[in-house]
Design an enzyme around this catalytic site. Structure first.
Site, PDB file in Angstrom:
ATOM      1  N   ASP A  38       0.875  -1.181   0.000  1.00 21.66           N
ATOM      2  CA  ASP A  38       0.000   0.000   0.000  1.00 21.66           C
ATOM      3  C   ASP A  38       0.904   1.221   0.000  1.00 21.66           C
ATOM      4  O   ASP A  38       2.003   1.188   0.564  1.00 21.66           O
ATOM      5  CB  ASP A  38      -0.897  -0.003   1.257  1.00 21.66           C
ATOM      6  CG  ASP A  38      -2.059   0.984   1.164  1.00 21.66           C
ATOM      7  OD1 ASP A  38      -1.805   2.188   0.949  1.00 21.66           O
ATOM      8  OD2 ASP A  38      -3.216   0.558   1.329  1.00 21.66           O
ATOM      9  N   GLN A  86     -16.801   1.833   0.472  1.00 21.47           N
ATOM     10  CA  GLN A  86     -18.226   2.164   0.326  1.00 21.47           C
ATOM     11  C   GLN A  86     -18.741   2.826   1.608  1.00 21.47           C
ATOM     12  O   GLN A  86     -18.553   2.311   2.708  1.00 21.47           O
ATOM     13  CB  GLN A  86     -18.988   0.863   0.063  1.00 21.47           C
ATOM     14  CG  GLN A  86     -20.369   1.036  -0.508  1.00 21.47           C
ATOM     15  CD  GLN A  86     -20.949  -0.315  -0.934  1.00 21.47           C
ATOM     16  OE1 GLN A  86     -20.268  -1.326  -0.943  1.00 21.47           O
ATOM     17  NE2 GLN A  86     -22.211  -0.329  -1.268  1.00 21.47           N
ATOM     18  N   ARG A  92     -22.403   0.379  -4.819  1.00 19.79           N
ATOM     19  CA  ARG A  92     -21.073   0.044  -5.325  1.00 19.79           C
ATOM     20  C   ARG A  92     -20.779   0.790  -6.622  1.00 19.79           C
ATOM     21  O   ARG A  92     -19.651   1.191  -6.876  1.00 19.79           O
ATOM     22  CB  ARG A  92     -20.966  -1.478  -5.539  1.00 19.79           C
ATOM     23  CG  ARG A  92     -21.025  -2.269  -4.233  1.00 19.79           C
ATOM     24  CD  ARG A  92     -20.812  -3.745  -4.464  1.00 19.79           C
ATOM     25  NE  ARG A  92     -20.859  -4.480  -3.186  1.00 19.79           N
ATOM     26  CZ  ARG A  92     -21.892  -5.184  -2.786  1.00 19.79           C
ATOM     27  NH1 ARG A  92     -22.973  -5.266  -3.526  1.00 19.79           N
ATOM     28  NH2 ARG A  92     -21.860  -5.829  -1.640  1.00 19.79           N
ATOM     29  N   ASN A 124     -14.454  -2.500  -5.040  1.00 18.84           N
ATOM     30  CA  ASN A 124     -15.761  -2.285  -5.666  1.00 18.84           C
ATOM     31  C   ASN A 124     -15.819  -0.993  -6.479  1.00 18.84           C
ATOM     32  O   ASN A 124     -15.100  -0.048  -6.160  1.00 18.84           O
ATOM     33  CB  ASN A 124     -16.845  -2.248  -4.583  1.00 18.84           C
ATOM     34  CG  ASN A 124     -17.247  -3.649  -4.172  1.00 18.84           C
ATOM     35  OD1 ASN A 124     -17.393  -4.524  -5.009  1.00 18.84           O
ATOM     36  ND2 ASN A 124     -17.422  -3.865  -2.877  1.00 18.84           N
ATOM     37  N   ASP A 152     -21.321 -13.271  -1.768  1.00 14.37           N
ATOM     38  CA  ASP A 152     -22.790 -13.256  -1.762  1.00 14.37           C
ATOM     39  C   ASP A 152     -23.341 -14.685  -1.710  1.00 14.37           C
ATOM     40  O   ASP A 152     -24.341 -14.957  -1.036  1.00 14.37           O
ATOM     41  CB  ASP A 152     -23.318 -12.558  -3.024  1.00 14.37           C
ATOM     42  CG  ASP A 152     -22.648 -11.222  -3.251  1.00 14.37           C
ATOM     43  OD1 ASP A 152     -23.213 -10.195  -2.876  1.00 14.37           O
ATOM     44  OD2 ASP A 152     -21.528 -11.219  -3.795  1.00 14.37           O
ATOM     45  N   THR A 153     -22.669 -15.587  -2.426  1.00 14.71           N
ATOM     46  CA  THR A 153     -23.068 -17.001  -2.422  1.00 14.71           C
ATOM     47  C   THR A 153     -22.898 -17.607  -1.035  1.00 14.71           C
ATOM     48  O   THR A 153     -23.745 -18.373  -0.567  1.00 14.71           O
ATOM     49  CB  THR A 153     -22.252 -17.767  -3.489  1.00 14.71           C
ATOM     50  OG1 THR A 153     -22.656 -17.293  -4.782  1.00 14.71           O
ATOM     51  CG2 THR A 153     -22.469 -19.263  -3.403  1.00 14.71           C
ATOM     52  N   SER A 154     -21.827 -17.225  -0.346  1.00 18.20           N
ATOM     53  CA  SER A 154     -21.614 -17.697   1.024  1.00 18.20           C
ATOM     54  C   SER A 154     -22.708 -17.167   1.957  1.00 18.20           C
ATOM     55  O   SER A 154     -23.219 -17.889   2.821  1.00 18.20           O
ATOM     56  CB  SER A 154     -20.235 -17.247   1.518  1.00 18.20           C
ATOM     57  OG  SER A 154     -20.015 -17.668   2.843  1.00 18.20           O
ATOM     58  N   ARG A 155     -23.074 -15.897   1.752  1.00 24.00           N
ATOM     59  CA  ARG A 155     -24.170 -15.316   2.551  1.00 24.00           C
ATOM     60  C   ARG A 155     -25.473 -16.071   2.306  1.00 24.00           C
ATOM     61  O   ARG A 155     -26.235 -16.361   3.235  1.00 24.00           O
ATOM     62  CB  ARG A 155     -24.365 -13.843   2.165  1.00 24.00           C
ATOM     63  CG  ARG A 155     -23.264 -12.911   2.661  1.00 24.00           C
ATOM     64  CD  ARG A 155     -23.379 -11.534   2.015  1.00 24.00           C
ATOM     65  NE  ARG A 155     -22.434 -10.589   2.614  1.00 24.00           N
ATOM     66  CZ  ARG A 155     -21.922  -9.547   1.986  1.00 24.00           C
ATOM     67  NH1 ARG A 155     -22.261  -9.295   0.723  1.00 24.00           N
ATOM     68  NH2 ARG A 155     -21.072  -8.732   2.601  1.00 24.00           N
ATOM     69  N   ARG A 157     -25.862 -19.206   1.206  1.00 23.69           N
ATOM     70  CA  ARG A 157     -25.807 -20.573   1.744  1.00 23.69           C
ATOM     71  C   ARG A 157     -25.937 -20.571   3.266  1.00 23.69           C
ATOM     72  O   ARG A 157     -26.564 -21.444   3.838  1.00 23.69           O
ATOM     73  CB  ARG A 157     -24.512 -21.259   1.294  1.00 23.69           C
ATOM     74  CG  ARG A 157     -24.485 -21.509  -0.204  1.00 23.69           C
ATOM     75  CD  ARG A 157     -23.221 -22.213  -0.653  1.00 23.69           C
ATOM     76  NE  ARG A 157     -23.220 -22.367  -2.110  1.00 23.69           N
ATOM     77  CZ  ARG A 157     -22.291 -23.041  -2.780  1.00 23.69           C
ATOM     78  NH1 ARG A 157     -21.289 -23.630  -2.137  1.00 23.69           N
ATOM     79  NH2 ARG A 157     -22.352 -23.135  -4.105  1.00 23.69           N
ATOM     80  N   HIS A 172     -26.354 -26.169  -1.869  1.00 21.60           N
ATOM     81  CA  HIS A 172     -25.790 -25.968  -3.205  1.00 21.60           C
ATOM     82  C   HIS A 172     -26.642 -24.923  -3.926  1.00 21.60           C
ATOM     83  O   HIS A 172     -27.719 -25.233  -4.443  1.00 21.60           O
ATOM     84  CB  HIS A 172     -25.758 -27.291  -3.972  1.00 21.60           C
ATOM     85  CG  HIS A 172     -25.108 -28.386  -3.176  1.00 21.60           C
ATOM     86  ND1 HIS A 172     -23.770 -28.355  -2.823  1.00 21.60           N
ATOM     87  CD2 HIS A 172     -25.618 -29.507  -2.603  1.00 21.60           C
ATOM     88  CE1 HIS A 172     -23.480 -29.422  -2.092  1.00 21.60           C
ATOM     89  NE2 HIS A 172     -24.585 -30.136  -1.938  1.00 21.60           N
ATOM     90  N   HIS A 179     -22.010  -8.181  -8.697  1.00 22.11           N
ATOM     91  CA  HIS A 179     -21.829  -8.151  -7.242  1.00 22.11           C
ATOM     92  C   HIS A 179     -22.400  -6.809  -6.794  1.00 22.11           C
ATOM     93  O   HIS A 179     -21.693  -5.807  -6.686  1.00 22.11           O
ATOM     94  CB  HIS A 179     -20.341  -8.263  -6.896  1.00 22.11           C
ATOM     95  CG  HIS A 179     -20.046  -8.061  -5.430  1.00 22.11           C
ATOM     96  ND1 HIS A 179     -20.655  -8.781  -4.440  1.00 22.11           N
ATOM     97  CD2 HIS A 179     -19.190  -7.211  -4.792  1.00 22.11           C
ATOM     98  CE1 HIS A 179     -20.200  -8.386  -3.266  1.00 22.11           C
ATOM     99  NE2 HIS A 179     -19.312  -7.428  -3.454  1.00 22.11           N
TER     100      HIS A 179
END
Length: 316
Positions: A38, A86, A92, A124, A152-155, A157, A172, A179
């Site tokens: 950084d 954000q 985003r 983002n 988002d997929t983890s959220r 599931r 699944h 996103h």
């Protein structure tokens, strides 16, 4: 060559997300060497020192870092988190202008010191920035992609697992598209174990309704806003999901993940980056063309593509 023996991950950006990616990668053993880069010298050195002080507990992984771009040299994977974050109430896409300039200026410099790396964009709006970064570098599309809807997929599931009384790993289901605000779940192929999502009633639970699933989709889409409102940033879960993507690359797993690549003739979509189930390996990410969408999902995918095409056009 195993991933742990001789693999290097560099995280660009030492803010809350970048530091969380480095932390998750260290404690998961995602790479043998982790670097943090950084331009904010003091902040970066402090983060590296804090992480290095725990080196006794991270197995074989080590950490270096600083504000000199030479720390990126020799990277196999570069995860980019640098940029403005954000703010509460900000979409985003509204972030796009500031972060587009950062990415366009930085990518050629990174490529100079790490020409063979695979680049994963987390900053983002990650889908739009992936298109701009790919154009700025000319990298093959499989070697520069966004973390997309892996988080988002983890959220999704997690929420379905809570409702069904099972482990998230037994759910699944995927979020596809942007996103962001036009993302959507692939309900047509969603299942718990082998059971279609609407048929699940094991353990004496009532089957889920379409209305309930619609609400789940809204909750998942708006989850980041809720976290940002309460604590100012989302960092832990994106750190973990980014580390997981890194592992799929470094271990050449050929894992199926909904990352965001610049699409070419994918169900009639070209030139925009969208999340669809893709194979992630040491070669990068390749979308799976056989993924089936019902008519509604295909319409939503094209809606996402249109929104992102407009956003990217406004930044060129």
């Amino acid at each position: 060559m195993s991933a742990i023996e001789n693999s290097k991950l560099t995280v660009v950006g030492a803010g809350s997300v970048g530091s969380s990616v480095a932390y998750a990668a260290l404690i998961r053993g995602s790479a043998r060497h982790v670097a943090l880069y950084d331009i904010a010298t003091e902040k970066t050195e402090a983060e590296v020192l804090d992480l290095a002080h725990g080196a006794q507990f991270t197995g074989s992984s080590d950490i270096i870092g600083g504000s000199d771009i030479s720390v990126v040299e020799g990277s196999h994977v570069v995860v980019i988190t640098a940029g403005a974050k954000q703010k509460p109430g900000q979409t985003r896409i509204e972030l796009a202008g500031v972060n587009a300039n950062i990415i366009k200026n930085m990518m050629p410099q990174l490529l100079e010191v790490a020409p063979n790396a695979i680049y994963v964009i987390v900053t983002n709006p990650c889908d739009v920035l992936t298109v701009l970064a790919q154009e700025a570098t000319g990298l093959p599309v499989e070697r520069i992609f966004a973390s997309g809807t892996v988080l988002d997929t983890s959220r999704l599931r997690w929420q379905l697992a809570q409702r069904a009384g099972v482990s998230p790993s037994s759910v699944h289901a995927y979020i596809a598209g942007e996103h962001g605000d036009t993302e959507f779940p692939l309900w047509s192929s969603a299942s718990i174990g082998t059971v279609p999502i609407l048929d699940w009633k094991t353990g004496g639970k009532e089957p889920m309704t379409v209305a309930e699933l619609d609400q789940v989709a809204i909750d998942v889409r708006d989850a980041a806003y809720k976290v940002i409102q309460g604590k100012g940033a989302t960092n832990y879960a994106i750190g973990l999901s980014s580390a997981r993507i890194v592992e799929a690359i470094l271990r050449d797993e050929h894992a199926v993940m909904p990352v965001s690549t610049v699409l070419s003739d994918y169900h009639g979509i070209d030139g925009v980056a969208l999340s669809v189930p893709s194979i992630v390996s040491a070669s990068g990410a390749v979308p799976i063309p056989e993924t089936s969408f019902d008519d509604t999902e295909l319409e939503l995918l094209h809606r996402s593509a249109d929104a992102l095409r407009q956003a990217a056009a406004s930044l060129r």
